[in-house]
Scaffold this motif. Structure first.
Motif, PDB file in Angstrom:
ATOM      1  N   MET A  55       0.834  -3.563   5.114  1.00 28.27           N
ATOM      2  CA  MET A  55      -0.114  -3.858   6.157  1.00 28.27           C
ATOM      3  C   MET A  55      -1.268  -2.886   5.999  1.00 28.27           C
ATOM      4  O   MET A  55      -1.080  -1.682   6.083  1.00 28.27           O
ATOM      5  N   ILE A  91      -4.761  -1.503   7.390  1.00 30.84           N
ATOM      6  CA  ILE A  91      -5.608  -1.416   8.575  1.00 30.84           C
ATOM      7  C   ILE A  91      -7.050  -1.406   8.086  1.00 30.84           C
ATOM      8  O   ILE A  91      -7.388  -0.599   7.212  1.00 30.84           O
ATOM      9  N   PHE A 138       1.355  -1.390  16.725  1.00 31.35           N
ATOM     10  CA  PHE A 138       2.507  -1.865  15.964  1.00 31.35           C
ATOM     11  C   PHE A 138       3.808  -1.751  16.752  1.00 31.35           C
ATOM     12  O   PHE A 138       4.875  -2.085  16.242  1.00 31.35           O
ATOM     13  N   VAL A 176       6.908  -4.875  10.097  1.00 36.31           N
ATOM     14  CA  VAL A 176       6.052  -3.939   9.377  1.00 36.31           C
ATOM     15  C   VAL A 176       6.927  -3.010   8.532  1.00 36.31           C
ATOM     16  O   VAL A 176       7.800  -2.322   9.052  1.00 36.31           O
ATOM     17  N   VAL A 197       2.426   0.720   5.751  1.00 36.74           N
ATOM     18  CA  VAL A 197       1.116   0.767   6.400  1.00 36.74           C
ATOM     19  C   VAL A 197       0.188   1.632   5.562  1.00 36.74           C
ATOM     20  O   VAL A 197       0.579   2.701   5.089  1.00 36.74           O
ATOM     21  N   PHE A 214       3.746   3.516  16.304  1.00 35.33           N
ATOM     22  CA  PHE A 214       4.786   2.977  15.422  1.00 35.33           C
ATOM     23  C   PHE A 214       6.170   2.967  16.085  1.00 35.33           C
ATOM     24  O   PHE A 214       7.172   2.772  15.418  1.00 35.33           O
ATOM     25  N   CYS A 269       9.302   0.506  15.202  1.00 36.25           N
ATOM     26  CA  CYS A 269       9.076  -0.130  13.891  1.00 36.25           C
ATOM     27  C   CYS A 269      10.221   0.279  12.968  1.00 36.25           C
ATOM     28  O   CYS A 269      10.060   1.106  12.071  1.00 36.25           O
ATOM     29  N   LEU A 290       9.798   0.191   9.128  1.00 37.00           N
ATOM     30  CA  LEU A 290       8.713   0.964   8.526  1.00 37.00           C
ATOM     31  C   LEU A 290       9.290   2.036   7.608  1.00 37.00           C
ATOM     32  O   LEU A 290      10.037   2.906   8.041  1.00 37.00           O
ATOM     33  N   ILE A 336       4.192   5.121   4.899  1.00 33.63           N
ATOM     34  CA  ILE A 336       2.846   5.231   5.452  1.00 33.63           C
ATOM     35  C   ILE A 336       1.989   5.923   4.408  1.00 33.63           C
ATOM     36  O   ILE A 336       2.324   7.020   3.960  1.00 33.63           O
TER      37      ILE A 336
END
Length: 78
Positions: free
Chosen positions: A1, A3, A20, A26, A29, A43, A46, A49, A52
């Motif tokens: 994902m 941004i 999120f 997700v 990111v 987050f 999430c 996830l 990051i």
């Protein structure tokens, strides 16, 4: 994902509290260099996830060993 760094011609500088939150789809990111503020609940929930990444040109945020930090890597961000 990914941004985006801009929306409607305006720089994205912060990630809001519910951006999120509780999004279980997700997994990764990417945060652009324009973002310098992330709410502590951005987050939250999430559970999938796992990664990051921060734009290497960022002067505001960074990652260290998979943990989101300020640029100087002196504070971990929750």
């Amino acid at each position: 994902m990914g941004i985006p760094s801009t929306i409607n011609g305006k720089a994205v500088t912060a990630l809001g509290e519910t951006l999120f939150s509780a999004n279980t789809s997700v997994q990764r990111v990417f945060i652009p260099a324009t973002v310098g503020e992330i709410n502590q609940y951005t987050f939250y929930g999430c559970n999938e996830l796992s990664s990051i990444a921060v734009d290497p040109d960022s002067k505001l945020l960074s990652t260290q060993n998979g943990v989101l930090c300020n640029y100087k890597k002196t504070n971990q961000l929750d």
